[in-house]
Scaffold this active site. Structure first.
Site, mmCIF file in Angstrom:
data_model
loop_
_atom_site.group_PDB
_atom_site.id
_atom_site.type_symbol
_atom_site.label_atom_id
_atom_site.label_comp_id
_atom_site.label_asym_id
_atom_site.label_seq_id
_atom_site.Cartn_x
_atom_site.Cartn_y
_atom_site.Cartn_z
ATOM 1 N N GLY A 267 0.766 -1.243 0.000
ATOM 2 C CA GLY A 267 0.000 0.000 0.000
ATOM 3 C C GLY A 267 0.787 1.277 0.000
ATOM 4 O O GLY A 267 0.210 2.359 -0.164
ATOM 5 N N GLU A 301 4.200 -6.599 1.407
ATOM 6 C CA GLU A 301 3.634 -6.967 0.093
ATOM 7 C C GLU A 301 3.497 -5.742 -0.801
ATOM 8 O O GLU A 301 2.388 -5.359 -1.184
ATOM 9 C CB GLU A 301 2.245 -7.591 0.283
ATOM 10 C CG GLU A 301 2.177 -8.802 1.181
ATOM 11 C CD GLU A 301 0.732 -9.170 1.544
ATOM 12 O OE1 GLU A 301 -0.187 -8.349 1.362
ATOM 13 O OE2 GLU A 301 0.530 -10.298 2.014
ATOM 14 N N ARG A 304 2.645 -1.323 -6.029
ATOM 15 C CA ARG A 304 2.793 -0.020 -6.684
ATOM 16 C C ARG A 304 4.146 0.637 -6.398
ATOM 17 O O ARG A 304 4.750 1.210 -7.293
ATOM 18 C CB ARG A 304 1.686 0.915 -6.192
ATOM 19 C CG ARG A 304 1.646 2.266 -6.882
ATOM 20 C CD ARG A 304 0.705 3.232 -6.155
ATOM 21 N NE ARG A 304 -0.547 2.610 -5.800
ATOM 22 C CZ ARG A 304 -1.635 2.601 -6.582
ATOM 23 N NH1 ARG A 304 -1.611 3.214 -7.740
ATOM 24 N NH2 ARG A 304 -2.733 1.999 -6.187
ATOM 25 N N TYR A 349 -10.081 6.176 -11.027
ATOM 26 C CA TYR A 349 -9.785 6.755 -9.703
ATOM 27 C C TYR A 349 -9.531 8.255 -9.770
ATOM 28 O O TYR A 349 -8.967 8.805 -8.820
ATOM 29 C CB TYR A 349 -8.516 6.126 -9.111
ATOM 30 C CG TYR A 349 -8.404 4.627 -9.155
ATOM 31 C CD1 TYR A 349 -9.287 3.816 -8.445
ATOM 32 C CD2 TYR A 349 -7.383 4.015 -9.879
ATOM 33 C CE1 TYR A 349 -9.151 2.439 -8.469
ATOM 34 C CE2 TYR A 349 -7.242 2.636 -9.901
ATOM 35 C CZ TYR A 349 -8.130 1.852 -9.200
ATOM 36 O OH TYR A 349 -7.977 0.489 -9.204
ATOM 37 N N CYS A 377 -15.369 5.895 -26.977
ATOM 38 C CA CYS A 377 -16.654 6.602 -26.981
ATOM 39 C C CYS A 377 -17.266 6.714 -25.601
ATOM 40 O O CYS A 377 -18.315 6.134 -25.314
ATOM 41 C CB CYS A 377 -17.602 5.902 -27.941
ATOM 42 S SG CYS A 377 -16.917 5.895 -29.585
ATOM 43 N N GLU A 378 -16.584 7.426 -24.712
ATOM 44 C CA GLU A 378 -17.066 7.688 -23.354
ATOM 45 C C GLU A 378 -16.455 9.016 -22.937
ATOM 46 O O GLU A 378 -15.261 9.234 -23.150
ATOM 47 C CB GLU A 378 -16.512 6.648 -22.366
ATOM 48 C CG GLU A 378 -16.831 5.232 -22.696
ATOM 49 C CD GLU A 378 -17.657 4.554 -21.616
ATOM 50 O OE1 GLU A 378 -18.014 5.221 -20.624
ATOM 51 O OE2 GLU A 378 -17.954 3.377 -21.804
HETATM 52 C C1 LIG Z 1 -3.045 -5.155 -3.872
HETATM 53 C C2 LIG Z 1 -2.447 -5.776 -2.669
HETATM 54 C C3 LIG Z 1 -1.141 -5.454 -2.299
HETATM 55 C C4 LIG Z 1 -0.309 -4.436 -3.027
HETATM 56 O O1 LIG Z 1 -0.802 -3.143 -2.892
HETATM 57 P P1 LIG Z 1 0.059 -1.902 -3.400
HETATM 58 O O2 LIG Z 1 -0.754 -0.728 -3.070
HETATM 59 O O3 LIG Z 1 0.266 -2.069 -4.842
HETATM 60 O O4 LIG Z 1 1.351 -1.941 -2.630
HETATM 61 C C5 LIG Z 1 -0.614 -6.103 -1.188
HETATM 62 N N1 LIG Z 1 -1.337 -7.004 -0.488
HETATM 63 C C6 LIG Z 1 -2.597 -7.334 -0.820
HETATM 64 C C7 LIG Z 1 -3.334 -8.323 -0.017
HETATM 65 C C8 LIG Z 1 -3.196 -6.727 -1.923
HETATM 66 O O5 LIG Z 1 -4.449 -7.039 -2.248
#
Ligand SMILES: *Cc1c(COP(=O)(O)O)cnc(C)c1O
Length: 462
Positions: A267, A301, A304, A349, A377-378
């Site tokens: 995240g 994890e 991005r 977003y 076309c949007e």
């Molecule tokens: C999407 C996701 C991530 C990665 O999120 P980022 O914002 O790309 O870092 C990590 N863990 C889980 C469970 C996710 O669904």
């Protein structure tokens, strides 16, 4: 925690200049002759060779960012493993670059597990997340020796127990806890509030953890969370979430339940416009401060943060459409050959992406506001409004910045637009890593029922 306000536009907060955008992105450089370079390769050359739209990724940016994250975690004295979230960009070449750096993976489908395995990321370094893992996906992951499955519901725990015991295996399982904190990000990518579909309510988790310990075919290994994506409001939401996890680990341990590790999710946000996300050192510090005393290995994890800044989307100008009196005189539409089916983030977003001309001359020319749109076309097929851009001629090239994550993976073929080509740049080398789909490819995937074939084709008009 208050959600950060969308960046106000206008005089107080003008869009960053082309120079500032380039200066903040180490893979990019404007060459007086060759125009915008990614690493050592002129992007205009790639556009000439493969056409547009085209995604281009910088291998050294992937390596550098993975390394920066790893070093930050190590610097904080944490025993940590990084599991790249493959959904951000599941290209084989991108996965291979990260596999060579030692990355593990976070996957959300059997398809992603196939992709990460094919790229050389072992199942033993892979976490399986997601609210709707199907039985065949769970069985596949277990057969491959998955490192950890993160359970998102009581129902799923029972399902995994049955599958694993049927296979004579023990599923290493973590509970994804929903800590009910607001990550302060866009509503569509916030995942850690009580009302979101993700995870197990904080108060229900201890009981379910005990249930896992009692069930056959399950080995409880820890707890996990993931509070949202594109988090840019400092680390306070992380601290709040991880503080709650630490509390829960102590609670579980006090009940005599084994906890081996804590999965901190992903995240971490990136600057698309002028956001100032926390650096990885701050995230590592927040983990250390909240979870450090437990002395358990932690997992991260990120998707991005690693892949986003590593990619651009190249597009060509089809034409510039000057607004008439009725549309607002002076309104200028730059119509590109890329569209919302390629890069969905702006329409989905309201995301802001830097848009740079590739030509060194255009990058220095006088600017005036333009709406940048695609041919779909949007009305939602709008990448930017009132963006200061030079006058652009048909065929001129532009790059959308920070398109390496949630870019190509979210593309569709809407409007029968074939998927764009993808290219990897590595120093002075570059190669196509996915050829452009052809219109024939789209047709070849379709089947016509025989009774329609037999009827033949009607004349156009009678
Ligand atoms: C999407 C996701 C991530 C990665 O999120 P980022 O914002 O790309 O870092 C990590 N863990 C889980 C469970 C996710 O669904």
């Amino acid at each position: 925690m208050a959600a950060p306000l969308p960046a106000p536009q206008g005089a107080d907060n003008p869009d960053p200049s082309f120079e500032d955008l380039i200066a903040a992105r180490p893979a990019l450089r404007m060459d007086a002759q060759d125009g915008l370079l990614m690493e050592e390769v002129p992007l205009a050359r790639i556009a000439r060779e493969v056409g547009t739209p085209a995604w281009v990724y910088s291998a050294n940016t992937l390596r550098r960012r993975y390394g920066a994250l790893r070093d930050a975690l190590k610097g904080a004295g944490l025993s940590a493993s990084i599991h790249y979230a493959a959904k951000a960009n599941d290209s084989q070449a991108v996965l291979r670059v990260l596999a060579a750096e030692g990355a593990g993976a976070d996957i959300v489908s059997a398809g992603e597990l196939r992709a990460t395995l094919a790229a050389g990321i072992p199942a033993a370094a892979t976490v399986f997340s997601g609210v709707g893992k199907q039985a065949h996906e769970i069985a596949f992951a277990l057969a491959e020796g998955i490192f950890q499955l993160n359970a998102e519901s009581a129902e799923e725990i029972e399902m995994i127990s049955a599958i694993a015991s049927g296979m004579g295996l023990e599923a290493p399982m973590s509970i994804r806890v929903n800590p009910d904190v607001d990550a302060g990000t866009h509503a569509k990518i916030t995942t850690g509030r009580a009302e979101n579909k993700f995870g197990i309510a904080f108060d229900d988790a201890p009981e379910l953890y005990a249930r896992m310990a009692a069930l056959p075919g399950i080995r409880p290994v820890g707890i996990a969370t993931h509070i949202g994506s594109q988090i840019t409001g400092g680390v306070s939401a992380y601290r709040a979430a991880y503080g709650r996890l630490a509390e829960m680990v102590r609670d579980l341990q006090a009940r005599g339940l084994p906890v081996r590790r804590v999965d901190c999710g992903g995240g971490l946000g990136i600057p698309y416009r002028d956001e100032v996300p926390a650096p990885p050192e701050a995230l590592a510090g927040a983990i250390k401060a909240t979870l450090g005393e437990l002395g358990l290995p932690v997992m991260l994890e990120p998707g991005r943060w690693i892949a986003g800044p590593a990619g651009v989307l190249l597009a060509s100008v089809i034409l510039q459409k000057q607004g008439t009196q009725k549309q607002g005189t002076g309104r200028r539409f730059v119509v590109l050959d890329a569209a919302m089916n390629d890069l969905a983030r702006p329409s989905m977003y309201d995301a802001w992406h830097g848009i740079l001309p590739l030509s060194p001359i255009a990058a220095k020319a006088a600017l005036s506001p333009a709406d940048v749109v695609g041919p779909v076309c949007e009305s939602g097929d709008t990448f930017a409004r009132e963006r200061p851009l030079p006058m652009l001629d048909p065929g001129d090239l532009v790059a959308f910045l920070d398109a390496g994550a949630y870019g190509a993976v979210m593309s569709s073929t809407y409007n029968a637009r074939p998927l764009a080509a993808e290219v990897l740049v590595d120093g002075n080398r570059h190669a196509v890593i996915r050829p452009r789909q052809t219109p024939e490819d789209l047709l070849a995937q379709q089947r016509i029922p025989d009774w329609l074939m037999a009827a033949g084709t009607a004349p156009l008009a009678s």
